[in-house]
Motif scaffolding. Structure first.
Motif, mmCIF file in Angstrom:
data_model
loop_
_atom_site.group_PDB
_atom_site.id
_atom_site.type_symbol
_atom_site.label_atom_id
_atom_site.label_comp_id
_atom_site.label_asym_id
_atom_site.label_seq_id
_atom_site.Cartn_x
_atom_site.Cartn_y
_atom_site.Cartn_z
ATOM 1 N N ALA A 1 -2.657 5.046 11.162
ATOM 2 C CA ALA A 1 -1.391 5.268 11.870
ATOM 3 C C ALA A 1 -0.198 4.881 10.996
ATOM 4 C CB ALA A 1 -1.385 4.475 13.174
ATOM 5 N N HIS A 2 -0.322 3.784 10.255
ATOM 6 C CA HIS A 2 0.771 3.331 9.386
ATOM 7 C C HIS A 2 1.048 4.348 8.280
ATOM 8 C CE1 HIS A 2 3.501 0.810 7.254
ATOM 9 N NE2 HIS A 2 2.635 0.352 6.367
ATOM 10 N N MET A 3 -0.018 4.884 7.684
ATOM 11 C CA MET A 3 0.155 5.909 6.653
ATOM 12 C C MET A 3 0.867 7.125 7.235
ATOM 13 S SD MET A 3 -0.734 6.517 3.308
ATOM 14 C CE MET A 3 -2.318 5.883 2.758
ATOM 15 N N LYS A 4 0.469 7.526 8.426
ATOM 16 C CA LYS A 4 1.066 8.692 9.085
ATOM 17 C C LYS A 4 2.531 8.442 9.420
ATOM 18 C CE LYS A 4 1.082 12.562 11.556
ATOM 19 N NZ LYS A 4 2.332 12.391 12.289
ATOM 20 N N ARG A 5 2.830 7.280 10.006
ATOM 21 C CA ARG A 5 4.221 6.975 10.367
ATOM 22 C C ARG A 5 5.112 6.958 9.136
ATOM 23 N NH1 ARG A 5 1.737 2.992 13.827
ATOM 24 N NH2 ARG A 5 2.075 1.437 12.187
ATOM 25 N N THR A 6 4.616 6.377 8.060
ATOM 26 C CA THR A 6 5.417 6.287 6.836
ATOM 27 C C THR A 6 5.678 7.668 6.252
ATOM 28 O OG1 THR A 6 4.464 4.114 6.386
ATOM 29 C CG2 THR A 6 5.592 5.215 4.555
ATOM 30 N N ALA A 7 4.667 8.515 6.227
ATOM 31 C CA ALA A 7 4.855 9.875 5.722
ATOM 32 C C ALA A 7 5.828 10.654 6.593
ATOM 33 C CB ALA A 7 3.511 10.592 5.644
ATOM 34 N N ASP A 8 5.731 10.500 7.905
ATOM 35 C CA ASP A 8 6.682 11.159 8.810
ATOM 36 C C ASP A 8 8.115 10.730 8.503
ATOM 37 O OD1 ASP A 8 4.955 12.736 10.320
ATOM 38 O OD2 ASP A 8 4.609 11.175 11.822
ATOM 39 N N ARG A 9 8.287 9.430 8.303
ATOM 40 C CA ARG A 9 9.634 8.915 8.056
ATOM 41 C C ARG A 9 10.181 9.385 6.715
ATOM 42 N NH1 ARG A 9 10.505 4.285 5.595
ATOM 43 N NH2 ARG A 9 8.436 3.457 6.137
ATOM 44 N N LEU A 10 9.335 9.434 5.695
ATOM 45 C CA LEU A 10 9.802 9.804 4.360
ATOM 46 C C LEU A 10 10.009 11.309 4.194
ATOM 47 C CD1 LEU A 10 7.559 7.502 2.124
ATOM 48 C CD2 LEU A 10 10.026 7.275 2.531
ATOM 49 N N PHE A 11 9.137 12.110 4.842
ATOM 50 C CA PHE A 11 9.122 13.539 4.526
ATOM 51 C C PHE A 11 9.461 14.454 5.694
ATOM 52 C CE2 PHE A 11 5.812 11.498 1.783
ATOM 53 C CZ PHE A 11 6.566 11.498 0.619
ATOM 54 N N GLY A 12 9.516 13.925 6.932
ATOM 55 C CA GLY A 12 9.885 14.769 8.062
ATOM 56 C C GLY A 12 9.021 16.008 8.168
ATOM 57 N N ASP A 13 9.654 17.185 8.169
ATOM 58 C CA ASP A 13 8.906 18.431 8.298
ATOM 59 C C ASP A 13 8.514 19.022 6.948
ATOM 60 O OD1 ASP A 13 11.329 19.326 7.333
ATOM 61 O OD2 ASP A 13 11.757 20.675 9.007
ATOM 62 N N SER A 14 8.639 18.238 5.863
ATOM 63 C CA SER A 14 8.401 18.757 4.518
ATOM 64 C C SER A 14 6.996 18.498 3.999
ATOM 65 C CB SER A 14 9.417 18.151 3.536
ATOM 66 O OG SER A 14 10.727 18.541 3.871
ATOM 67 N N PHE A 15 6.080 18.012 4.864
ATOM 68 C CA PHE A 15 4.731 17.740 4.367
ATOM 69 C C PHE A 15 3.687 18.231 5.347
ATOM 70 C CE2 PHE A 15 4.954 14.327 7.352
ATOM 71 C CZ PHE A 15 3.680 13.807 7.536
ATOM 72 N N ARG A 16 2.480 18.429 4.812
ATOM 73 C CA ARG A 16 1.302 18.735 5.620
ATOM 74 C C ARG A 16 0.313 17.614 5.351
ATOM 75 N NH1 ARG A 16 4.916 21.088 6.815
ATOM 76 N NH2 ARG A 16 5.433 23.299 6.521
ATOM 77 N N TRP A 17 -0.126 16.946 6.396
ATOM 78 C CA TRP A 17 -0.912 15.732 6.268
ATOM 79 C C TRP A 17 -2.397 16.025 6.383
ATOM 80 C CZ3 TRP A 17 -2.654 11.986 10.405
ATOM 81 C CH2 TRP A 17 -3.022 10.744 9.855
ATOM 82 N N SER A 18 -3.183 15.399 5.523
ATOM 83 C CA SER A 18 -4.642 15.466 5.590
ATOM 84 C C SER A 18 -5.187 14.088 5.274
ATOM 85 C CB SER A 18 -5.164 16.506 4.592
ATOM 86 O OG SER A 18 -6.572 16.650 4.682
ATOM 87 N N VAL A 19 -6.422 13.851 5.677
ATOM 88 C CA VAL A 19 -7.037 12.540 5.426
ATOM 89 C C VAL A 19 -8.441 12.702 4.886
ATOM 90 C CG1 VAL A 19 -5.753 11.472 7.330
ATOM 91 C CG2 VAL A 19 -8.097 12.250 7.709
ATOM 92 N N LEU A 20 -8.858 11.699 4.136
ATOM 93 C CA LEU A 20 -10.275 11.563 3.793
ATOM 94 C C LEU A 20 -10.644 10.105 3.988
ATOM 95 C CD1 LEU A 20 -11.193 10.181 0.780
ATOM 96 C CD2 LEU A 20 -9.864 12.124 -0.012
ATOM 97 N N GLY A 21 -11.783 9.903 4.608
ATOM 98 C CA GLY A 21 -12.324 8.567 4.788
ATOM 99 C C GLY A 21 -13.545 8.396 3.902
#
Length: 320
Positions: free
Chosen positions: A224-244
């Motif tokens: 969640a922290h990674m997601k919130r930070t990316a949202d704050r930094l990039f707004g609508d300028s990124f597409r988010w993906s994850v790997l565990g």
């Protein structure tokens, strides 16, 4: 840009989720799983099966077919790239990470040579610990494996600002877009730094990496922290993906998909298909990811939809 895309960092095609499959990587060694693809034939077969199962992007490394050791020469990639391209519409993503033991000049050569639609790009240096895996195995199939793992007790995976600039300068004129691999929160800020300098172009394909020793953990708050930070930094300028990494793969995939993100699976990231059960193929993991996506009422993106979402140049503009 829709409000949904702005809030989630997700797809610009509502309800579509991109599955990336990382076929072999450079972390796991042959002793760890009999199903890890090593030879060009195995890598090509696994990649095509993963695409058939629903992977829109295939993330590729090469290995020495005799020993399974990571091989970052263009010649090694040439043994399977054309076969994969000719038999699938999936977008091909070539690593510039290679192995943490390699210099950046070696790591970037395949992407520079073949000009893929996508290349991975690590966004910062980290301690890269695999030494804790040594005690899990009584003996190793190849002599290089145990020293390879033990040496990571003193290994920094170098991705300096200069290294990142070098990869960008080498590849960007090829029309290659990047899978920005972010192993920690600081890596998101590094990406923002390069965006501020105008050296990277939106939409940024941010691949958040969880669970490697030396990087961010796998707690739900970490995701969640990674997601919130990316949202704050990039707004609508990124597409988010994850790997565990490892056993956290599918749990993290489920959380990310529920948050509007995309998913990466594959034997590079995890050897498992459930608790104590080795995955017999990359396709098996893709199908498990697909179940998560469809269970949440969404759909798996096709290769052409992934190209639209990430604004890729198209498979006809690569050099293989």
């Amino acid at each position: 840009m829709s409000e949904t895309a702005r809030v989630t960092g997700g797809s610009t095609i509502k309800g579509k989720v991109i599955i990336t499959c990382a076929i072999t990587g450079a972390i796991h060694t042959p002793t760890m799983s009999p199903y890890l693809p090593i030879t060009p034939d195995e890598i090509a077969k696994e990649a095509l099966a993963a695409a058939d199962a629903g992977a829109a992007i295939l993330h590729l490394h090469a290995r020495d077919p005799e020993t399974g050791k990571p091989d970052q020469t263009p010649e090694a990639f040439a043994r399977f790239l054309p076969r994969i391209k000719q038999n699938t519409k999936a977008a091909i993503n070539i690593t510039t990470g290679g192995s943490p033991y390699m210099k950046v000049e070696e790591r970037v050569k395949p992407a520079a040579t073949f000009k893929p639609e996508v290349a991975s790009l690590n966004m910062g240096s980290i301690n890269f610990g695999l030494y804790h895996l040594v005690d899990k195995y009584k003996e190793f199939k190849f002599d290089w494996e145990k020293p390879h793992l033990e040496a990571t007790r003193d290994l920094v995976f170098r991705n300096s600002f200069k290294d990142i600039e070098y990869i960008l300068a080498t590849c960007y004129d090829n029309g290659t877009r990047f899978e920005f691999e972010c192993y920690d929160i600081a890596h998101l800020y590094n990406l923002a730094h390069f965006a501020d300098r105008g050296l990277v172009k939106a939409p940024f394909f941010v691949q958040s990496v969880f669970g490697l020793l030396g990087a961010i953990g796998t707690h739900p708050e970490d995701i969640a922290h990674m997601k919130r930070t990316a949202d704050r930094l990039f707004g609508d300028s990124f597409r988010w993906s994850v790997l565990g990494a490892g056993s956290s793969q599918l749990r993290i995939a489920a959380q990310a998909a529920a948050l509007g993100g995309n998913i990466r699976v594959g034997l590079e990231d995890s050897l498992w298909a459930g608790k104590g059960k080795l995955a017999k193929s990359n396709a098996e993991q893709v199908l498990l990811a697909r179940k998560i996506i469809e269970g949440l009422g969404m759909e798996v993106a096709t290769p052409d939809e992934a190209r639209e979402i990430l604004q890729l140049k198209g498979g006809d503009k690569v050099a293989f």
